[in-house]
Design an enzyme around this catalytic site. Structure first.
Site, PDB file in Angstrom:
ATOM      1  N   THR A  22     -23.305 -39.926 -14.917  1.00 55.33           N
ATOM      2  CA  THR A  22     -22.051 -39.929 -14.142  1.00 55.33           C
ATOM      3  C   THR A  22     -20.974 -40.735 -14.864  1.00 55.33           C
ATOM      4  N   GLY A  23     -19.749 -40.571 -14.383  1.00 54.03           N
ATOM      5  CA  GLY A  23     -18.643 -41.456 -14.732  1.00 54.03           C
ATOM      6  C   GLY A  23     -18.431 -41.658 -16.222  1.00 54.03           C
ATOM      7  N   ARG A  44     -31.312 -43.165 -12.172  1.00 54.06           N
ATOM      8  CA  ARG A  44     -32.381 -43.021 -11.164  1.00 54.06           C
ATOM      9  C   ARG A  44     -32.404 -41.641 -10.527  1.00 54.06           C
ATOM     10  N   ARG A  71     -33.955 -51.574 -13.944  1.00 54.91           N
ATOM     11  CA  ARG A  71     -34.384 -52.879 -13.407  1.00 54.91           C
ATOM     12  C   ARG A  71     -35.869 -53.129 -13.673  1.00 54.91           C
ATOM     13  N   PHE A 101     -20.710 -53.912  -5.859  1.00 51.19           N
ATOM     14  CA  PHE A 101     -20.031 -53.648  -4.586  1.00 51.19           C
ATOM     15  C   PHE A 101     -19.137 -54.834  -4.271  1.00 51.19           C
ATOM     16  N   SER A 109     -26.860 -60.847   0.442  1.00 51.87           N
ATOM     17  CA  SER A 109     -28.284 -61.179   0.630  1.00 51.87           C
ATOM     18  C   SER A 109     -28.961 -61.323  -0.738  1.00 51.87           C
ATOM     19  N   TYR A 151     -13.221 -59.054 -16.179  1.00 52.79           N
ATOM     20  CA  TYR A 151     -13.467 -60.280 -15.417  1.00 52.79           C
ATOM     21  C   TYR A 151     -14.752 -61.002 -15.832  1.00 52.79           C
ATOM     22  N   ARG A 203     -17.021 -47.717  -4.286  1.00 54.52           N
ATOM     23  CA  ARG A 203     -17.522 -49.056  -3.945  1.00 54.52           C
ATOM     24  C   ARG A 203     -16.469 -50.154  -4.039  1.00 54.52           C
TER      25      ARG A 203
HETATM   26  C1  LIG Z   1     -11.947 -50.391  -9.450  1.00 50.73           C
HETATM   27  C2  LIG Z   1     -11.391 -51.235 -10.549  1.00 50.73           C
HETATM   28  C3  LIG Z   1     -12.393 -51.615 -11.546  1.00 50.73           C
HETATM   29  C4  LIG Z   1     -12.314 -53.050 -11.868  1.00 50.73           C
HETATM   30  C5  LIG Z   1     -13.431 -53.486 -12.713  1.00 50.73           C
HETATM   31  C6  LIG Z   1     -14.770 -53.213 -12.125  1.00 50.73           C
HETATM   32  C7  LIG Z   1     -15.862 -53.624 -13.062  1.00 50.73           C
HETATM   33  C8  LIG Z   1     -17.167 -53.084 -12.742  1.00 50.73           C
HETATM   34  C9  LIG Z   1     -17.295 -51.893 -12.191  1.00 50.73           C
HETATM   35  C10 LIG Z   1     -18.613 -51.319 -11.900  1.00 50.73           C
HETATM   36  O1  LIG Z   1     -19.662 -51.842 -12.149  1.00 50.73           O
HETATM   37  S1  LIG Z   1     -18.510 -49.792 -11.220  1.00 50.73           S
HETATM   38  C11 LIG Z   1     -20.166 -49.217 -11.072  1.00 50.73           C
HETATM   39  C12 LIG Z   1     -20.402 -48.880  -9.679  1.00 50.73           C
HETATM   40  N1  LIG Z   1     -21.597 -48.070  -9.608  1.00 50.73           N
HETATM   41  C13 LIG Z   1     -22.669 -48.456  -8.966  1.00 50.73           C
HETATM   42  O2  LIG Z   1     -22.728 -49.495  -8.335  1.00 50.73           O
HETATM   43  C14 LIG Z   1     -23.844 -47.517  -9.045  1.00 50.73           C
HETATM   44  C15 LIG Z   1     -25.136 -48.108  -8.580  1.00 50.73           C
HETATM   45  N2  LIG Z   1     -25.027 -48.731  -7.258  1.00 50.73           N
HETATM   46  C16 LIG Z   1     -25.951 -48.607  -6.291  1.00 50.73           C
HETATM   47  O3  LIG Z   1     -26.971 -47.978  -6.488  1.00 50.73           O
HETATM   48  C17 LIG Z   1     -25.691 -49.257  -4.957  1.00 50.73           C
HETATM   49  O4  LIG Z   1     -24.326 -49.333  -4.714  1.00 50.73           O
HETATM   50  C18 LIG Z   1     -26.321 -50.678  -4.849  1.00 50.73           C
HETATM   51  C19 LIG Z   1     -26.084 -51.191  -3.443  1.00 50.73           C
HETATM   52  C20 LIG Z   1     -25.711 -51.639  -5.848  1.00 50.73           C
HETATM   53  C21 LIG Z   1     -27.818 -50.617  -5.093  1.00 50.73           C
HETATM   54  O5  LIG Z   1     -28.401 -49.596  -4.371  1.00 50.73           O
HETATM   55  P1  LIG Z   1     -29.985 -49.636  -4.003  1.00 50.73           P
HETATM   56  O6  LIG Z   1     -30.308 -48.307  -3.379  1.00 50.73           O
HETATM   57  O7  LIG Z   1     -30.774 -50.032  -5.147  1.00 50.73           O
HETATM   58  O8  LIG Z   1     -30.084 -50.759  -2.991  1.00 50.73           O
HETATM   59  P2  LIG Z   1     -29.849 -50.840  -1.432  1.00 50.73           P
HETATM   60  O9  LIG Z   1     -31.189 -50.908  -0.835  1.00 50.73           O
HETATM   61  O10 LIG Z   1     -28.927 -49.782  -0.942  1.00 50.73           O
HETATM   62  O11 LIG Z   1     -29.117 -52.223  -1.322  1.00 50.73           O
HETATM   63  C22 LIG Z   1     -29.672 -53.389  -1.918  1.00 50.73           C
HETATM   64  C23 LIG Z   1     -29.120 -54.595  -1.167  1.00 50.73           C
HETATM   65  O12 LIG Z   1     -27.716 -54.648  -1.361  1.00 50.73           O
HETATM   66  C24 LIG Z   1     -27.050 -54.734  -0.100  1.00 50.73           C
HETATM   67  N3  LIG Z   1     -25.748 -54.098  -0.161  1.00 50.73           N
HETATM   68  C25 LIG Z   1     -25.511 -52.836  -0.512  1.00 50.73           C
HETATM   69  N4  LIG Z   1     -24.205 -52.587  -0.448  1.00 50.73           N
HETATM   70  C26 LIG Z   1     -23.627 -53.717  -0.002  1.00 50.73           C
HETATM   71  C27 LIG Z   1     -22.263 -54.060   0.276  1.00 50.73           C
HETATM   72  N5  LIG Z   1     -21.269 -53.201   0.100  1.00 50.73           N
HETATM   73  N6  LIG Z   1     -22.018 -55.303   0.697  1.00 50.73           N
HETATM   74  C28 LIG Z   1     -23.020 -56.210   0.843  1.00 50.73           C
HETATM   75  N7  LIG Z   1     -24.335 -55.917   0.583  1.00 50.73           N
HETATM   76  C29 LIG Z   1     -24.601 -54.691   0.171  1.00 50.73           C
HETATM   77  C30 LIG Z   1     -28.000 -54.005   0.841  1.00 50.73           C
HETATM   78  O13 LIG Z   1     -27.748 -54.357   2.183  1.00 50.73           O
HETATM   79  C31 LIG Z   1     -29.357 -54.466   0.330  1.00 50.73           C
HETATM   80  O14 LIG Z   1     -29.621 -55.768   0.765  1.00 50.73           O
HETATM   81  P3  LIG Z   1     -30.635 -56.059   2.013  1.00 50.73           P
HETATM   82  O15 LIG Z   1     -29.975 -55.462   3.214  1.00 50.73           O
HETATM   83  O16 LIG Z   1     -31.933 -55.362   1.685  1.00 50.73           O
HETATM   84  O17 LIG Z   1     -30.741 -57.543   2.066  1.00 50.73           O
HETATM   85  N1  LIG Z   2     -14.912 -47.496 -13.617  1.00 47.07           N
HETATM   86  C1  LIG Z   2     -14.337 -48.655 -13.886  1.00 47.07           C
HETATM   87  O1  LIG Z   2     -13.186 -48.898 -13.520  1.00 47.07           O
HETATM   88  C2  LIG Z   2     -15.073 -49.687 -14.661  1.00 47.07           C
HETATM   89  C3  LIG Z   2     -16.396 -49.537 -15.010  1.00 47.07           C
HETATM   90  N2  LIG Z   2     -16.996 -50.503 -15.748  1.00 47.07           N
HETATM   91  C4  LIG Z   2     -18.365 -50.320 -16.184  1.00 47.07           C
HETATM   92  O2  LIG Z   2     -18.514 -49.020 -16.704  1.00 47.07           O
HETATM   93  C5  LIG Z   2     -19.865 -48.606 -16.552  1.00 47.07           C
HETATM   94  C6  LIG Z   2     -19.913 -47.254 -15.893  1.00 47.07           C
HETATM   95  O3  LIG Z   2     -19.379 -47.333 -14.582  1.00 47.07           O
HETATM   96  P1  LIG Z   2     -18.787 -46.050 -13.841  1.00 47.07           P
HETATM   97  O4  LIG Z   2     -18.994 -44.867 -14.682  1.00 47.07           O
HETATM   98  O5  LIG Z   2     -17.446 -46.390 -13.364  1.00 47.07           O
HETATM   99  O6  LIG Z   2     -19.717 -45.986 -12.541  1.00 47.07           O
HETATM  100  P2  LIG Z   2     -20.947 -45.048 -12.137  1.00 47.07           P
HETATM  101  O7  LIG Z   2     -21.407 -45.528 -10.813  1.00 47.07           O
HETATM  102  O8  LIG Z   2     -20.584 -43.628 -12.294  1.00 47.07           O
HETATM  103  O9  LIG Z   2     -22.027 -45.369 -13.252  1.00 47.07           O
HETATM  104  C7  LIG Z   2     -23.142 -46.165 -13.072  1.00 47.07           C
HETATM  105  C8  LIG Z   2     -24.340 -45.401 -13.595  1.00 47.07           C
HETATM  106  O10 LIG Z   2     -25.433 -46.295 -13.675  1.00 47.07           O
HETATM  107  C9  LIG Z   2     -26.568 -45.671 -13.147  1.00 47.07           C
HETATM  108  N3  LIG Z   2     -27.442 -46.689 -12.602  1.00 47.07           N
HETATM  109  C10 LIG Z   2     -27.189 -47.555 -11.606  1.00 47.07           C
HETATM  110  N4  LIG Z   2     -28.258 -48.310 -11.350  1.00 47.07           N
HETATM  111  C11 LIG Z   2     -29.193 -47.932 -12.247  1.00 47.07           C
HETATM  112  C12 LIG Z   2     -30.535 -48.339 -12.477  1.00 47.07           C
HETATM  113  N5  LIG Z   2     -31.093 -49.310 -11.773  1.00 47.07           N
HETATM  114  N6  LIG Z   2     -31.222 -47.727 -13.471  1.00 47.07           N
HETATM  115  C13 LIG Z   2     -30.656 -46.740 -14.204  1.00 47.07           C
HETATM  116  N7  LIG Z   2     -29.408 -46.312 -14.023  1.00 47.07           N
HETATM  117  C14 LIG Z   2     -28.686 -46.897 -13.034  1.00 47.07           C
HETATM  118  C15 LIG Z   2     -26.058 -44.738 -12.070  1.00 47.07           C
HETATM  119  O11 LIG Z   2     -26.954 -43.653 -11.844  1.00 47.07           O
HETATM  120  P3  LIG Z   2     -28.041 -43.694 -10.661  1.00 47.07           P
HETATM  121  O12 LIG Z   2     -27.340 -44.201  -9.445  1.00 47.07           O
HETATM  122  O13 LIG Z   2     -28.504 -42.265 -10.566  1.00 47.07           O
HETATM  123  O14 LIG Z   2     -29.129 -44.592 -11.119  1.00 47.07           O
HETATM  124  C16 LIG Z   2     -24.770 -44.253 -12.692  1.00 47.07           C
HETATM  125  O15 LIG Z   2     -25.011 -43.103 -13.460  1.00 47.07           O
HETATM  126  C17 LIG Z   2     -20.563 -49.708 -15.774  1.00 47.07           C
HETATM  127  O16 LIG Z   2     -21.176 -50.594 -16.686  1.00 47.07           O
HETATM  128  C18 LIG Z   2     -19.407 -50.412 -15.101  1.00 47.07           C
HETATM  129  O17 LIG Z   2     -19.716 -51.734 -14.775  1.00 47.07           O
HETATM  130  C19 LIG Z   2     -16.352 -51.626 -16.157  1.00 47.07           C
HETATM  131  C20 LIG Z   2     -15.055 -51.831 -15.820  1.00 47.07           C
HETATM  132  C21 LIG Z   2     -14.315 -50.877 -15.031  1.00 47.07           C
END
Ligand SMILES: CCCCCCC/C=C/C(=O)SCCNC(=O)CCNC(=O)[C@H](O)C(C)(C)COP(=O)(O)OP(=O)(O)OC[C@H]1O[C@@H](n2cnc3c(N)ncnc32)[C@H](O)[C@@H]1OP(=O)(O)O
Ligand SMILES: NC(=O)C1=CN([C@@H]2O[C@H](COP(=O)(O)OP(=O)(O)OC[C@H]3O[C@@H](n4cnc5c(N)ncnc54)[C@H](OP(=O)(O)O)[C@@H]3O)[C@@H](O)[C@H]2O)C=CC1
Length: 284
Positions: A22-23, A44, A71, A101, A109, A151, A203
């Site tokens: 993705t992404g 995943r 992980r 998030f 938590s 950041y 998110r």
């Molecule tokens: C927009 C401008 C950009 C600026 C820069 C940004 C820089 C970085 C950007 C990024 O990293 S973007 C990437 C985003 N993509 C993802 O996050 C993809 C993967 N994410 C996920 O799979 C879920 O969102 C997850 C919650 C992180 C993990 O999912 P998983 O299925 O493994 O776990 P859960 O069982 O659903 O949750 C675990 C735990 O987390 C708590 N939780 C989930 N969401 C929230 C929330 N929004 N707020 C607070 N807590 C949250 C959830 O309740 C679980 O905890 P417990 O309830 O079990 O204690």
């Molecule tokens: N978009 C933005 O503005 C910015 C993004 N970034 C960084 O860019 C990268 C890509 O983000 P973006 O494309 O926006 O977001 P996405 O959510 O599209 O990408 C995250 C990817 O990581 C995978 N992933 C998450 N958890 C796991 C896991 N436990 N094991 C294997 N794969 C996992 C997801 O797939 P799946 O859920 O199927 O596992 C998904 O394909 C990240 O490192 C993010 O922090 C940094 C700054 C800004």
């Protein structure tokens, strides 16, 4: 997307992109394959992996998708075994998989903290170590590119586990650039600003009003495009950047710098109004 890279820039490379379904990961995987690399993506969920592999193959590229939760240390080991069985020795790694998030820190938590830090920090370490072990054992060169965020340097409110883990990724990049550089292994990172992907936006961007405010923070007044990041990543994985090691390349339209200058707030006002204000302040 066409660009001025040689069409075989990444030929003979086998590139792993974590979270490549993705992404930004998907955009990078598509571009690397277009530049001649064999690409293996993980994640995943099977569906995004299958769709991206299908799209790469439809464009004439070579790709494999393997389900893996980064992980999980054992799963990462098995992933690299499988990737190499299918497409030969891995030569490049992009640590792109991430979790994030928005949350008030006092409400997070232990499980929520773990979900983010284990994905970003532990996952990047497990994959980097797996590649480093292979490359050192084989006396092979290699390149790791990690996707950080701006950041990681400054910190940010409401995304503390992400900021902590991305800062750790930057520390890993710089540390291993020193430790493994003499062995022919380079590590760099990109710190992207905002790129509107579904994963990030769902998110991190609560509504249209905040999205607009976020856009206005960027001096070039737009968000990044995933293809632009893919272009930079292609350069950083190629031999064109062979002397770059331990670097964190900020790629954000100037957003992070603009946030730091006290008077940058004037740039959000019409220039004519700013000039009038400043004119008033000049001594008679
Ligand atoms: C927009 C401008 C950009 C600026 C820069 C940004 C820089 C970085 C950007 C990024 O990293 S973007 C990437 C985003 N993509 C993802 O996050 C993809 C993967 N994410 C996920 O799979 C879920 O969102 C997850 C919650 C992180 C993990 O999912 P998983 O299925 O493994 O776990 P859960 O069982 O659903 O949750 C675990 C735990 O987390 C708590 N939780 C989930 N969401 C929230 C929330 N929004 N707020 C607070 N807590 C949250 C959830 O309740 C679980 O905890 P417990 O309830 O079990 O204690
Ligand atoms: N978009 C933005 O503005 C910015 C993004 N970034 C960084 O860019 C990268 C890509 O983000 P973006 O494309 O926006 O977001 P996405 O959510 O599209 O990408 C995250 C990817 O990581 C995978 N992933 C998450 N958890 C796991 C896991 N436990 N094991 C294997 N794969 C996992 C997801 O797939 P799946 O859920 O199927 O596992 C998904 O394909 C990240 O490192 C993010 O922090 C940094 C700054 C800004």
């Amino acid at each position: 997307m066409s660009d001025s890279f040689a069409p075989d820039l990444l030929a003979d490379q086998h590139i792993v992109v974590t979270g490549g379904g993705t992404g930004l990961g998907r955009a990078m995987a598509l571009r690397f394959a277009d530049l001649g690399a064999a690409v293996t993506i993980n994640g995943r969920r099977p569906d995004p992996l299958a769709e991206t592999v299908r799209d790469i193959e439809a464009a004439g590229g070579a790709a494999e998708g393997i389900q893996c939760n980064v992980r999980d240390y054992e799963a990462v080991q098995a992933f690299f075994e499988e990737a190499e069985d299918r497409q030969g020795p891995v030569t490049r790694l992009v640590n792109n998989a991430a979790a994030n998030f928005l949350a008030p820190t006092e409400d997070i938590s232990p499980n929520g903290f773990d979900a983010i830090v284990q994905t970003n920090l532990y996952g990047s370490f497990y994959c980097t170590q797996a590649c480093g072990q292979r490359w050192l054992e084989r006396d092979a060169e290699g390149v790791v590119l990690s996707i950080a965020t701006t950041y990681a340097e400054t910190g940010s409110a409401y995304v503390v586990p992400s900021a902590m883990s991305k800062a750790g990724i930057v520390a890993m990049t710089r540390s291993l650039a020193a430790e493994w550089g003499s062995e022919g292994i380079r590590l760099n990172a990109v710190a992207p600003g905002p790129f509107p992907t579904e994963g990030a936006w769902d998110r991190l961007v609560p509504d249209d009003d905040l999205e607009q405010k976020m856009r206005e923070r960027v001096p070039v007044r737009r968000f990044g495009e995933p293809e632009e990041l893919a272009t930079l990543a292609s350069f950083l994985l190629s031999d064109l950047s062979a002397f770059m090691n331990g670097e964190v390349v900020t790629f954000d339209g100037g957003e992070a710098l603009a946030a730091g200058g006290q008077f940058n707030t004037f740039t959000r006002m019409p220039r004519r109004q700013v000039k009038a204000l400043m004119e008033q302040m000049r001594p008679e």
